[in-house]
Design a protein around this motif. Structure first.
Motif, PDB file in Angstrom:
ATOM      1  N   ARG A   9       0.832  -1.216   0.000  1.00  0.00           N
ATOM      2  CA  ARG A   9       0.000   0.000   0.000  1.00  0.00           C
ATOM      3  C   ARG A   9       0.862   1.259   0.000  1.00  0.00           C
ATOM      4  O   ARG A   9       0.591   2.205  -0.733  1.00  0.00           O
ATOM      5  N   TYR A  10       1.901   1.260   0.824  1.00  0.00           N
ATOM      6  CA  TYR A  10       2.800   2.416   0.853  1.00  0.00           C
ATOM      7  C   TYR A  10       3.530   2.566  -0.482  1.00  0.00           C
ATOM      8  O   TYR A  10       3.669   3.667  -1.002  1.00  0.00           O
ATOM      9  N   ALA A  11       3.999   1.439  -1.019  1.00  0.00           N
ATOM     10  CA  ALA A  11       4.710   1.470  -2.301  1.00  0.00           C
ATOM     11  C   ALA A  11       3.788   1.960  -3.410  1.00  0.00           C
ATOM     12  O   ALA A  11       4.204   2.756  -4.260  1.00  0.00           O
ATOM     13  N   GLU A  12       2.540   1.519  -3.406  1.00  0.00           N
ATOM     14  CA  GLU A  12       1.582   1.961  -4.431  1.00  0.00           C
ATOM     15  C   GLU A  12       1.364   3.465  -4.361  1.00  0.00           C
ATOM     16  O   GLU A  12       1.313   4.140  -5.390  1.00  0.00           O
ATOM     17  N   ALA A  13       1.245   3.987  -3.154  1.00  0.00           N
ATOM     18  CA  ALA A  13       1.038   5.423  -2.989  1.00  0.00           C
ATOM     19  C   ALA A  13       2.236   6.206  -3.522  1.00  0.00           C
ATOM     20  O   ALA A  13       2.071   7.177  -4.276  1.00  0.00           O
ATOM     21  N   PHE A  14       3.438   5.766  -3.155  1.00  0.00           N
ATOM     22  CA  PHE A  14       4.637   6.481  -3.602  1.00  0.00           C
ATOM     23  C   PHE A  14       4.858   6.304  -5.096  1.00  0.00           C
ATOM     24  O   PHE A  14       5.270   7.237  -5.790  1.00  0.00           O
ATOM     25  N   PHE A  15       4.542   5.115  -5.612  1.00  0.00           N
ATOM     26  CA  PHE A  15       4.679   4.869  -7.044  1.00  0.00           C
ATOM     27  C   PHE A  15       3.722   5.762  -7.832  1.00  0.00           C
ATOM     28  O   PHE A  15       4.070   6.283  -8.893  1.00  0.00           O
ATOM     29  N   SER A  16       2.538   5.953  -7.314  1.00  0.00           N
ATOM     30  CA  SER A  16       1.555   6.827  -7.962  1.00  0.00           C
ATOM     31  C   SER A  16       2.094   8.254  -8.064  1.00  0.00           C
ATOM     32  O   SER A  16       1.969   8.911  -9.102  1.00  0.00           O
ATOM     33  N   ILE A  17       2.722   8.726  -6.993  1.00  0.00           N
ATOM     34  CA  ILE A  17       3.325  10.067  -6.988  1.00  0.00           C
ATOM     35  C   ILE A  17       4.459  10.119  -8.011  1.00  0.00           C
ATOM     36  O   ILE A  17       4.588  11.088  -8.772  1.00  0.00           O
ATOM     37  N   ALA A  18       5.282   9.075  -8.027  1.00  0.00           N
ATOM     38  CA  ALA A  18       6.418   9.017  -8.967  1.00  0.00           C
ATOM     39  C   ALA A  18       5.929   9.040 -10.408  1.00  0.00           C
ATOM     40  O   ALA A  18       6.474   9.759 -11.246  1.00  0.00           O
ATOM     41  N   ARG A  19       4.886   8.265 -10.685  1.00  0.00           N
ATOM     42  CA  ARG A  19       4.340   8.211 -12.049  1.00  0.00           C
ATOM     43  C   ARG A  19       3.771   9.579 -12.450  1.00  0.00           C
ATOM     44  O   ARG A  19       4.001  10.058 -13.552  1.00  0.00           O
ATOM     45  N   ASP A  20       3.051  10.227 -11.531  1.00  0.00           N
ATOM     46  CA  ASP A  20       2.474  11.549 -11.812  1.00  0.00           C
ATOM     47  C   ASP A  20       3.543  12.598 -12.087  1.00  0.00           C
ATOM     48  O   ASP A  20       3.344  13.512 -12.877  1.00  0.00           O
ATOM     49  N   ASN A  21       4.696  12.460 -11.416  1.00  0.00           N
ATOM     50  CA  ASN A  21       5.802  13.409 -11.595  1.00  0.00           C
ATOM     51  C   ASN A  21       6.808  12.939 -12.638  1.00  0.00           C
ATOM     52  O   ASN A  21       7.838  13.579 -12.837  1.00  0.00           O
ATOM     53  N   TYR A  97       8.039  -1.392  -4.529  1.00  0.00           N
ATOM     54  CA  TYR A  97       8.132  -0.280  -5.478  1.00  0.00           C
ATOM     55  C   TYR A  97       8.895  -0.718  -6.732  1.00  0.00           C
ATOM     56  O   TYR A  97       8.492  -0.418  -7.854  1.00  0.00           O
ATOM     57  N   LYS A  98      10.009  -1.438  -6.528  1.00  0.00           N
ATOM     58  CA  LYS A  98      10.812  -1.901  -7.670  1.00  0.00           C
ATOM     59  C   LYS A  98      10.000  -2.836  -8.562  1.00  0.00           C
ATOM     60  O   LYS A  98      10.100  -2.771  -9.784  1.00  0.00           O
ATOM     61  N   GLU A  99       9.186  -3.699  -7.950  1.00  0.00           N
ATOM     62  CA  GLU A  99       8.340  -4.593  -8.743  1.00  0.00           C
ATOM     63  C   GLU A  99       7.346  -3.789  -9.590  1.00  0.00           C
ATOM     64  O   GLU A  99       7.120  -4.097 -10.751  1.00  0.00           O
ATOM     65  N   MET A 100       6.755  -2.762  -8.999  1.00  0.00           N
ATOM     66  CA  MET A 100       5.812  -1.916  -9.740  1.00  0.00           C
ATOM     67  C   MET A 100       6.517  -1.162 -10.858  1.00  0.00           C
ATOM     68  O   MET A 100       5.976  -1.025 -11.963  1.00  0.00           O
ATOM     69  N   ALA A 101       7.718  -0.681 -10.567  1.00  0.00           N
ATOM     70  CA  ALA A 101       8.487   0.040 -11.582  1.00  0.00           C
ATOM     71  C   ALA A 101       8.828  -0.886 -12.745  1.00  0.00           C
ATOM     72  O   ALA A 101       8.707  -0.493 -13.915  1.00  0.00           O
ATOM     73  N   ASP A 102       9.249  -2.106 -12.435  1.00  0.00           N
ATOM     74  CA  ASP A 102       9.556  -3.078 -13.493  1.00  0.00           C
ATOM     75  C   ASP A 102       8.310  -3.389 -14.313  1.00  0.00           C
ATOM     76  O   ASP A 102       8.372  -3.491 -15.537  1.00  0.00           O
ATOM     77  N   GLU A 103       7.193  -3.536 -13.637  1.00  0.00           N
ATOM     78  CA  GLU A 103       5.943  -3.806 -14.346  1.00  0.00           C
ATOM     79  C   GLU A 103       5.596  -2.662 -15.295  1.00  0.00           C
ATOM     80  O   GLU A 103       5.161  -2.892 -16.424  1.00  0.00           O
ATOM     81  N   SER A 104       5.820  -1.437 -14.858  1.00  0.00           N
ATOM     82  CA  SER A 104       5.526  -0.281 -15.713  1.00  0.00           C
ATOM     83  C   SER A 104       6.476  -0.212 -16.911  1.00  0.00           C
ATOM     84  O   SER A 104       6.144   0.357 -17.936  1.00  0.00           O
TER      85      SER A 104
END
Length: 182
Positions: A9-21, A97-104
């Motif tokens: 949940r924390y990683a998703e929130a931070f990843f969302s911010i990273a993607r938006d920026n 977070y790294k898993e989400m980044a790799d997925e993106s």
């Protein structure tokens, strides 16, 4: 053991911010830097995970260590994690977070388990074939397990391809047990 769903949940929130920026890579590097530094600095990990140390003191230490070395957004995220008393989750949050980044980036990880060392050229060829069949870039992590006797086992996501001699012997054993002797 830490609850991965909390970290996710924390990683998703931070990843969302990273993607938006548009700073997915930058924030990933910063999170990795923070986790590595916490592990490298003597007693910092113990200090941050200690329940009797007030959050304000932990935040002051983090501010002194990382001020000017990470972006304000990453700093705010870490401060929020400390406020929520989840500082022990930072490493797991970073992994998620790294898993989400790799997925993106359309990258998936696979594990290759072999009975003996596999030549680098064969690993590269196998990764290319897996990439072609899955439609994603595959990063292979190679492990050696002599218990397989021979062959390989590949785990990619929830799929397992087991071409090991040990598995074939196990299947043969099952078939022999089921065979009717007349």
């Amino acid at each position: 053991m830490l609850n991965r769903s909390v970290a996710r949940r924390y990683a998703e929130a931070f990843f969302s911010i990273a993607r938006d920026n548009n700073k997915i890579d930058e924030f990933q590097q910063e999170l990795e830097k923070v986790v590595a530094t916490i592990k490298e600095v003597d007693n910092l990990e113990d200090y941050l995970s200690h329940l009797l140390v007030p959050a304000k003191e932990k935040k002051d230490v983090i501010n002194k260590v990382f001020a000017g070395h990470i972006s304000p957004l990453t700093m705010n995220f870490i401060m929020m994690v400390i406020d929520k008393r989840r500082e022990t989750y930072l490493e797991v949050i970073t992994e998620e977070y790294k898993e989400m980044a790799d997925e993106s980036r359309n990258i998936t990880k696979a594990e290759l388990v072999a009975a003996k060392e596999v030549p680098e050229e064969e690993v590269k060829t196998l990764a290319e074939k897996l990439s072609a069949s899955s439609g994603k870039t595959v990063k292979l992590q190679v492990k050696v397990d002599p218990a397989l006797i021979g062959g390989v086992k590949i785990r990619m996501g929830d799929r397992i391809i087991d071409g090991s001699v040990a598995k074939k012997l196990e299947m043969l054993k099952t078939q022999l047990k089921q065979a009717k002797i007349g």
